[in-house]
Write a protein that holds these residues in place. Structure first.
Motif, PDB file in Angstrom:
ATOM      1  N   ARG A   1       0.837  -1.055   0.047  1.00  0.00           N
ATOM      2  CA  ARG A   1      -0.021  -0.097  -0.031  1.00  0.00           C
ATOM      3  C   ARG A   1       0.683   1.241   0.056  1.00  0.00           C
ATOM      4  N   MET A   2       0.431   2.231  -0.657  1.00  0.00           N
ATOM      5  CA  MET A   2       1.128   3.481  -0.886  1.00  0.00           C
ATOM      6  C   MET A   2       0.085   4.563  -0.765  1.00  0.00           C
ATOM      7  N   PRO A   3      -0.436   4.918   0.352  1.00  0.00           N
ATOM      8  CA  PRO A   3      -1.559   5.832   0.692  1.00  0.00           C
ATOM      9  C   PRO A   3      -1.110   7.036   0.205  1.00  0.00           C
TER      10      PRO A   3
ATOM     11  N   LYS B   1       4.949  -4.563 -11.739  1.00  0.00           N
ATOM     12  CA  LYS B   1       5.935  -3.590 -12.146  1.00  0.00           C
ATOM     13  C   LYS B   1       6.365  -2.583 -11.040  1.00  0.00           C
ATOM     14  N   ASN B   2       5.643  -2.518 -10.301  1.00  0.00           N
ATOM     15  CA  ASN B   2       5.995  -1.651  -8.856  1.00  0.00           C
ATOM     16  C   ASN B   2       7.344  -2.375  -8.351  1.00  0.00           C
ATOM     17  N   THR B   3       8.212  -1.479  -8.116  1.00  0.00           N
ATOM     18  CA  THR B   3       9.440  -1.822  -7.617  1.00  0.00           C
ATOM     19  C   THR B   3       9.280  -2.516  -6.009  1.00  0.00           C
ATOM     20  N   ALA B   4       8.595  -2.088  -5.305  1.00  0.00           N
ATOM     21  CA  ALA B   4       8.107  -2.627  -4.011  1.00  0.00           C
ATOM     22  C   ALA B   4       7.979  -4.257  -4.364  1.00  0.00           C
TER      23      ALA B   4
ATOM     24  N   ARG C   1       5.169   5.221   2.832  1.00  0.00           N
ATOM     25  CA  ARG C   1       4.763   6.591   2.963  1.00  0.00           C
ATOM     26  C   ARG C   1       5.850   7.271   2.089  1.00  0.00           C
ATOM     27  N   LYS C   2       5.264   7.474   0.705  1.00  0.00           N
ATOM     28  CA  LYS C   2       6.089   8.084  -0.240  1.00  0.00           C
ATOM     29  C   LYS C   2       6.200   9.496  -0.074  1.00  0.00           C
ATOM     30  N   ARG C   3       7.574   9.753   0.281  1.00  0.00           N
ATOM     31  CA  ARG C   3       7.973  11.291   0.110  1.00  0.00           C
ATOM     32  C   ARG C   3       8.435  11.731  -0.814  1.00  0.00           C
TER      33      ARG C   3
ATOM     34  N   PRO D   1       9.419  12.542  -4.442  1.00  0.00           N
ATOM     35  CA  PRO D   1       8.830  12.981  -5.826  1.00  0.00           C
ATOM     36  C   PRO D   1       8.957  11.803  -6.786  1.00  0.00           C
ATOM     37  N   VAL D   2       7.909  11.531  -7.730  1.00  0.00           N
ATOM     38  CA  VAL D   2       8.038  10.491  -8.824  1.00  0.00           C
ATOM     39  C   VAL D   2       8.422  10.971 -10.026  1.00  0.00           C
ATOM     40  N   ARG D   3       9.325  10.323 -10.789  1.00  0.00           N
ATOM     41  CA  ARG D   3      10.019  10.691 -12.244  1.00  0.00           C
ATOM     42  C   ARG D   3      10.559  12.044 -11.801  1.00  0.00           C
ATOM     43  N   ALA D   4      11.239  12.024 -10.945  1.00  0.00           N
ATOM     44  CA  ALA D   4      12.181  13.187 -10.444  1.00  0.00           C
ATOM     45  C   ALA D   4      13.611  12.880 -10.838  1.00  0.00           C
ATOM     46  N   GLY D   5      14.324  11.913 -11.012  1.00  0.00           N
ATOM     47  CA  GLY D   5      15.644  11.501 -11.017  1.00  0.00           C
ATOM     48  C   GLY D   5      16.149  11.296  -9.728  1.00  0.00           C
ATOM     49  N   MET D   6      15.262  11.119  -8.889  1.00  0.00           N
ATOM     50  CA  MET D   6      15.764  10.952  -7.155  1.00  0.00           C
ATOM     51  C   MET D   6      15.754   9.522  -6.788  1.00  0.00           C
ATOM     52  N   ALA D   7      15.456   8.558  -7.651  1.00  0.00           N
ATOM     53  CA  ALA D   7      15.363   7.011  -7.623  1.00  0.00           C
ATOM     54  C   ALA D   7      14.508   6.812  -6.385  1.00  0.00           C
ATOM     55  N   GLY D   8      13.114   7.302  -6.241  1.00  0.00           N
ATOM     56  CA  GLY D   8      12.248   7.129  -5.022  1.00  0.00           C
ATOM     57  C   GLY D   8      11.783   5.513  -5.322  1.00  0.00           C
ATOM     58  N   GLY D   9      11.526   5.080  -6.573  1.00  0.00           N
ATOM     59  CA  GLY D   9      11.114   3.720  -6.687  1.00  0.00           C
ATOM     60  C   GLY D   9      12.374   2.867  -6.287  1.00  0.00           C
ATOM     61  N   SER D  10      13.605   3.061  -6.768  1.00  0.00           N
ATOM     62  CA  SER D  10      14.571   2.257  -6.118  1.00  0.00           C
ATOM     63  C   SER D  10      14.834   2.210  -4.722  1.00  0.00           C
ATOM     64  N   ALA D  11      14.519   3.240  -4.134  1.00  0.00           N
ATOM     65  CA  ALA D  11      14.604   3.558  -2.707  1.00  0.00           C
ATOM     66  C   ALA D  11      13.439   2.363  -2.035  1.00  0.00           C
ATOM     67  N   ASP D  12      12.472   2.321  -2.696  1.00  0.00           N
ATOM     68  CA  ASP D  12      11.394   1.582  -2.165  1.00  0.00           C
ATOM     69  C   ASP D  12      11.771   0.119  -2.237  1.00  0.00           C
ATOM     70  N   ALA D  13      12.419  -0.342  -3.248  1.00  0.00           N
ATOM     71  CA  ALA D  13      12.951  -1.658  -3.534  1.00  0.00           C
ATOM     72  C   ALA D  13      13.992  -1.917  -2.336  1.00  0.00           C
TER      73      ALA D  13
ATOM     74  N   ALA E   1      18.730  -0.376 -11.814  1.00  0.00           N
ATOM     75  CA  ALA E   1      20.220  -0.209 -11.861  1.00  0.00           C
ATOM     76  C   ALA E   1      20.676   0.757 -10.575  1.00  0.00           C
ATOM     77  N   ASP E   2      19.729   1.641 -10.174  1.00  0.00           N
ATOM     78  CA  ASP E   2      19.943   2.420  -8.893  1.00  0.00           C
ATOM     79  C   ASP E   2      19.783   1.804  -7.558  1.00  0.00           C
ATOM     80  N   VAL E   3      19.062   0.389  -7.702  1.00  0.00           N
ATOM     81  CA  VAL E   3      18.774  -0.190  -6.490  1.00  0.00           C
ATOM     82  C   VAL E   3      20.190  -0.339  -5.746  1.00  0.00           C
TER      83      VAL E   3
ATOM     84  N   SER F   1      10.258  10.646 -18.081  1.00  0.00           N
ATOM     85  CA  SER F   1      10.317   9.157 -18.273  1.00  0.00           C
ATOM     86  C   SER F   1      11.765   9.019 -18.460  1.00  0.00           C
ATOM     87  N   THR F   2      12.449   8.140 -17.806  1.00  0.00           N
ATOM     88  CA  THR F   2      13.850   7.994 -17.819  1.00  0.00           C
ATOM     89  C   THR F   2      14.302   7.359 -19.249  1.00  0.00           C
ATOM     90  N   PRO F   3      13.624   6.239 -19.733  1.00  0.00           N
ATOM     91  CA  PRO F   3      13.823   5.801 -21.068  1.00  0.00           C
ATOM     92  C   PRO F   3      13.529   6.856 -22.280  1.00  0.00           C
TER      93      PRO F   3
HETATM   94  P1  ATP Z   1      15.522   7.262 -11.433  1.00  0.00           P
HETATM   95  O1  ATP Z   1      16.679   8.235 -10.813  1.00  0.00           O
HETATM   96  O2  ATP Z   1      15.648   5.785 -10.795  1.00  0.00           O
HETATM   97  O3  ATP Z   1      15.386   7.217 -12.677  1.00  0.00           O
HETATM   98  P2  ATP Z   1      13.174   8.638 -10.844  1.00  0.00           P
HETATM   99  O4  ATP Z   1      12.747   9.616  -9.910  1.00  0.00           O
HETATM  100  O5  ATP Z   1      13.072   8.973 -12.416  1.00  0.00           O
HETATM  101  O6  ATP Z   1      14.167   7.724 -10.411  1.00  0.00           O
HETATM  102  P3  ATP Z   1      10.953   6.893 -10.039  1.00  0.00           P
HETATM  103  O7  ATP Z   1      10.052   7.865  -9.414  1.00  0.00           O
HETATM  104  O8  ATP Z   1      11.696   6.203  -9.188  1.00  0.00           O
HETATM  105  O9  ATP Z   1      11.964   7.491 -11.083  1.00  0.00           O
HETATM  106  O10 ATP Z   1      10.049   5.959 -11.025  1.00  0.00           O
HETATM  107  C1  ATP Z   1       9.498   6.269 -12.020  1.00  0.00           C
HETATM  108  C2  ATP Z   1       8.495   5.456 -12.494  1.00  0.00           C
HETATM  109  O11 ATP Z   1       8.467   3.931 -12.239  1.00  0.00           O
HETATM  110  C3  ATP Z   1       7.112   5.825 -12.617  1.00  0.00           C
HETATM  111  O12 ATP Z   1       6.459   5.672 -13.813  1.00  0.00           O
HETATM  112  C4  ATP Z   1       6.203   4.615 -11.998  1.00  0.00           C
HETATM  113  O13 ATP Z   1       4.928   4.412 -12.475  1.00  0.00           O
HETATM  114  C5  ATP Z   1       7.303   3.486 -12.069  1.00  0.00           C
HETATM  115  N1  ATP Z   1       7.485   2.886 -10.423  1.00  0.00           N
HETATM  116  C6  ATP Z   1       7.189   1.471 -10.277  1.00  0.00           C
HETATM  117  N2  ATP Z   1       7.183   1.394  -8.780  1.00  0.00           N
HETATM  118  C7  ATP Z   1       7.426   2.551  -8.170  1.00  0.00           C
HETATM  119  C8  ATP Z   1       7.688   2.932  -6.716  1.00  0.00           C
HETATM  120  N3  ATP Z   1       7.856   2.092  -5.859  1.00  0.00           N
HETATM  121  N4  ATP Z   1       7.851   4.292  -6.631  1.00  0.00           N
HETATM  122  C9  ATP Z   1       7.765   5.190  -7.763  1.00  0.00           C
HETATM  123  N5  ATP Z   1       7.651   5.012  -8.812  1.00  0.00           N
HETATM  124  C10 ATP Z   1       7.528   3.643  -9.346  1.00  0.00           C
END
Ligand code: ATP
Length: 300
Positions: A55-57, A66-69, A91-93, A95-107, A136-138, A177-179
């Protein structure tokens, strides 16, 4: 006795520098980077369960395979052979798609938490090997601190802690989007090649000004993020020693020597942007939270 629940913190990262230095077999880009963990972190609670639930309220990130957790939990149970489950609350603090590796931190947080929850006692290199299969960032999210990172992002050399400073981080409303950023890089290339070796030397010498002189991001011109130049101009005007984008964007940060200057700059940036954070360097990676956070509320 093994715990029924554990609380974990998992720091986000900033790229103090990012260069693209070539291509690798399989179409990967060869990178050269200095990565820095920061005290803006994800908070995770893991509780033993028969099933796997995440859960990620409040977050719009979908909970699916596909969720990294989810991936990290499945990879952990696969590696250890444990026939068990876990209930994960994040508790996600970051930001997503930020280049801050939040998804990798969750994993990374899930791997560290499961290791403690089930007493698996995996080594850092085992955790990193499992983590590398997720993203790659995990491995860096597990190691944390300050590292020179090369190859696909998998060759990591720990450095001494970066000099004390504050980061003012601004996340615009639209992420990257990183790709897609790497695809644009392949089309247009980059004029920017930061000197990662000089930055490593600056960190070893404890020289914040030289660290900032060597900073830069080869993906800044092709990330597609529209606000980068504007945010950088505002940070520079507010007295940043340097400003740059992190990872493939879209977050942009400024480096400040003093907390007070950073807070003043953050206040100025909040006039223009909703998501503005002040962070400091963190010397660790994903780890168990301090003891006072270890009580998982019954029935959650
Ligand atoms: P990185 O520097 O690793 O590229 P980022 O900040 O660009 O980090 P994230 O926010 O970690 O990227 O992830 C972006 C994408 O990954 C989103 O489109 C999201 O749908 C998918 N994703 C899968 N699992 C997670 C998660 N647990 N947290 C955030 N995004 C996730």
């Amino acid at each position: 006795m093994q715990e029924r629940s554990v609380a974990v913190i998992a720091p986000a990262k900033l790229n103090l520098s990012l260069d693209v230095v070539g291509t690798l077999p399989g179409g990967y880009h060869a990178l050269d980077m200095v990565m820095q963990a920061i005290d803006l972190h994800e908070s995770l609670l893991l509780r033993r369960s028969q099933e796997l639930t995440v859960r990620m309220p409040g977050s719009f990130v979908p909970i699916n395979p596909k969720n990294t957790a989810v991936k990290a939990a499945l990879a952990f149970f696969d590696y250890t052979g444990l026939l068990a489950g876990v209930d994960i609350l994040i508790r996600k603090r970051v930001p997503v798609r930020a280049g801050m590796a939040g998804g990798s931190a969750d994993a990374a947080g899930v791997l560290v938490g499961l290791d403690a929850l089930y007493g698996a006692k995996l080594s850092m290199s085992e955790l990193c090997a499992i983590g590398a299969g997720i993203g790659a960032d995990v491995p860096f999210a597990l190691m944390g601190g300050t590292c020179r990172v090369q190859g696909k992002g998998d060759l990591m050399r720990p450095l001494p802690p970066c000099p004390d400073c504050r980061f003012v981080i601004v996340m615009p409303s639209i992420g990257v989007s990183t790709p897609a950023a790497f695809a644009r890089y392949d089309e247009v290339g980059t004029p920017a090649h930061p000197d990662c070796a000089a930055q490593e030397q600056a960190i070893r010498a404890g020289d914040l000004n030289a660290l900032c002189t060597a900073a830069g991001n080869a993906l800044e011109h092709c990330s597609g993020a529209k606000e980068t130049a504007h945010i950088r101009a505002l940070l520079d005007e507010a007295g940043a020693l340097t400003s740059l984008m992190t990872g493939s964007g879209a977050a942009v940060f400024g480096v400040f020597a003093k907390e007070e200057q950073a807070e003043q700059a953050a206040a100025a940036l909040r006039e223009h942007y909703r998501q503005v954070f002040v962070a400091r360097p963190d010397r660790g990676g994903a780890r168990l939270a301090p003891a006072r956070y270890q009580n998982y509320p019954a029935g959650r």
